[in-house]
Design an enzyme around this catalytic site. Structure first.
Site, mmCIF file in Angstrom:
data_model
loop_
_atom_site.group_PDB
_atom_site.id
_atom_site.type_symbol
_atom_site.label_atom_id
_atom_site.label_comp_id
_atom_site.label_asym_id
_atom_site.label_seq_id
_atom_site.Cartn_x
_atom_site.Cartn_y
_atom_site.Cartn_z
ATOM 1 N N LYS A 26 11.053 -5.285 13.266
ATOM 2 C CA LYS A 26 10.649 -4.739 14.585
ATOM 3 C C LYS A 26 10.870 -6.044 15.598
ATOM 4 O O LYS A 26 11.302 -5.813 16.750
ATOM 5 C CB LYS A 26 9.216 -4.206 14.738
ATOM 6 C CG LYS A 26 8.167 -5.086 14.149
ATOM 7 C CD LYS A 26 6.808 -4.256 14.269
ATOM 8 C CE LYS A 26 5.685 -4.910 13.581
ATOM 9 N NZ LYS A 26 5.791 -4.772 12.038
ATOM 10 N N THR A 27 10.831 -7.210 15.139
ATOM 11 C CA THR A 27 11.003 -8.441 16.050
ATOM 12 C C THR A 27 12.265 -8.648 16.449
ATOM 13 O O THR A 27 12.554 -8.640 17.592
ATOM 14 C CB THR A 27 10.463 -9.766 15.222
ATOM 15 O OG1 THR A 27 9.205 -9.582 15.059
ATOM 16 C CG2 THR A 27 10.786 -10.872 16.080
ATOM 17 N N GLU A 66 7.274 -5.262 21.211
ATOM 18 C CA GLU A 66 7.081 -5.076 19.782
ATOM 19 C C GLU A 66 5.602 -4.423 19.570
ATOM 20 O O GLU A 66 4.622 -4.995 20.022
ATOM 21 C CB GLU A 66 7.175 -6.450 19.173
ATOM 22 C CG GLU A 66 7.081 -6.542 17.519
ATOM 23 C CD GLU A 66 7.216 -7.617 16.883
ATOM 24 O OE1 GLU A 66 6.739 -7.778 15.604
ATOM 25 O OE2 GLU A 66 7.605 -8.653 17.599
#
Length: 470
Positions: free
Chosen positions: A129-130, A173
């Site tokens: 996700k980052t 995020e």
């Protein structure tokens, strides 16, 4: 309010209702991101942390009142206090806030307040996700849109991990570890994968999947879910959402022929097919997982109105997020990289990327397990992932927020690896890896703890090795 240690939620409260905001643990990467956005939007901010971290000087330079060390007096005249899941309930600043009846928010609720009124892209998933959040932000910028963003890592290419942009788009995020991602109200969701993790919070894999179902259910009827079809959990999530009443738009991305956003992966240059057109993905970060991340990010940017050609072309300048296969240096022909991977799937992806970059040369790994509970649950899987390396050294477990669990040590991992893989002494492990590496090889430090500091130590050991050889 899910996954928090606080008592009062923000609900749909916007920034104008929060007054002066005090951050407990402001030096954390997630907390500093929210603080940075609030400062940019005119909120009076103060904060404290146990250590004097570099980002605190940056925030002070932007106008925040920042203190090193925790104490009730630090709360000052704040009307709202923000704390993350890592802050213990008996923190003196939280105790003072409760005693005064102040509004207390989890970090995710504070971010939700900052995102109020925006078109929110929330990026969630057990892994990736980052990077995906960073890519989405990067491509929107590359297409001439200027989004606000908040990312759980430093992004060298962006210069910061958060900013307040000029458009109404906000890319965030969304952390699933404690269910705090349920505090957001996204228009678009990108779900990179859904796997069992954070079982110290969830207890079972089924509870993890249920949390992602609840996250997807937050989407409005005019919203969109982008789910990675290469991951069984994300594909199943999309299929369940499609069957729901008033379901939003559901798009699958991946390498399979039945997806809406198809990636044709090639280490020499991948392409993506979407909305009747094909675009090159000029990635500088290696691995299939990054091509998939880029496809999801690209589709989100296009849905938001970005010019597809400009968005895709901008990836040529994207160098990745900090601690995501981050190049640390080279000595004697040996390249050292650092990766935040702390789940078996992430470790496998990092090693696959390392193999591709090594081009037939050796790959050596210094791994630090993160959390006792995660090590207990996935010891055999970690060993299986690490076995792809030529040489492995496994350090003691980084405890983070946990107390030790009897019988849970790094030797649960190394019992399934060659003799000598367990390293009780980091210095010896560094010396052994430096000694094993030859020109053309890669050494990879892996884990979410302080193993990242060993990159510089490895480079120094390689320099010393070279000096001795001369």
């Amino acid at each position: 309010m899910s996954g928090t240690n606080t008592e009062q939620g923000a609900g749909a409260t916007g920034l104008d209702a929060l007054g002066t905001v005090h951050f407990v643990g402001i030096g954390g990467v997630g907390m500093s991101a929210v603080a940075r956005v609030m400062i940019a939007r005119g909120v009076a901010v103060s904060g404290s942390d146990a250590k004097d971290l570099p980002v605190m000087a940056d925030l002070a330079g932007l106008g925040a009142r920042v203190t090193v060390g925790y104490g009730a007096e630090n709360v000052g005249g704040a009307e709202t206090v923000v704390a993350g899941s890592a802050i213990r309930p008996n923190n003196p600043e939280l105790l003072a806030a409760r005693a005064r009846g102040l509004r207390i928010l989890h970090r995710s609720e504070a971010l939700a307040a900052a995102m109020e009124g925006s078109r929110v892209v929330a990026v969630a998933g057990t892994h990736g996700k980052t990077t995906t959040t960073s890519m989405t932000t990067w491509m929107l910028r590359g297409a001439g849109l200027d989004p606000s963003f908040a990312i759980g890592a430093n992004i060298p290419a962006l210069g910061v991990n958060a900013a307040s942009g000029k458009t109404d788009i906000f890319v965030a995020e969304a952390d699933e570890s404690d269910e705090s991602f349920l505090n957001y109200r996204p228009l678009i969701e990108i779900v990179t994968n859904v796997e069992a993790d954070h079982l110290d919070h969830y207890g079972t894999a089924e509870a993890v999947h249920a949390a992602f179902d609840a996250f997807a259910a937050l989407l409005p009827a005019d919203g969109a879910l982008l789910a990675c079809a290469d991951d069984a959990g994300a594909r199943a999530l999309a299929e369940r959402l499609r069957r729901a009443a008033d379901a939003p738009r559901v798009l699958l991305y991946g390498t399979a022929p039945d997806v809406d956003v198809r990636v044709r992966f090639d280490p020499a240059g991948s392409v993506v097919d979407f909305a009747g057109a094909t675009h090159v993905l000029p990635l500088t970060v290696p691995g299939l997982h990054n091509a998939l991340n880029a496809a999801g990010a690209f589709a989100a940017a296009v849905i938001l109105g970005a010019d597809a050609g400009k968005a895709a072309a901008s990836l040529a300048g994207f160098s990745g997020a900090a601690r995501r296969f981050e190049f640390k240096g080279e000595e004697g022909g040996v390249r050292v990289f650092d990766d935040y991977a702390h789940h078996p799937t992430e470790v496998r992806a990092a090693l696959a990327a390392a193999r591709a970059v090594a081009g037939g040369h050796g790959v050596h790994v210094l791994f630090q397990p993160h959390l006792f509970s995660r090590t207990r649950e996935f010891a055999a899987q970690f060993a299986g992932a690490l076995s792809a390396a030529d040489t492995v050294r496994v350090l003691d477990i980084y405890p983070a927020r946990e107390d030790p669990i009897p019988g849970v040590t790094s030797e649960l991992v190394t019992s399934n690896l060659p003799a000598g893989s367990y390293a009780s002494d980091a210095g010896r492990a560094v010396a052994e890896l430096a000694g094993a590496a030859a020109a053309g090889d890669i050494i990879l430090t892996v884990g979410a703890g302080d193993v990242t500091a060993q990159g510089e130590v490895l480079l120094a050991a390689l320099r010393e090795k070279g000096s001795r050889a001369r």
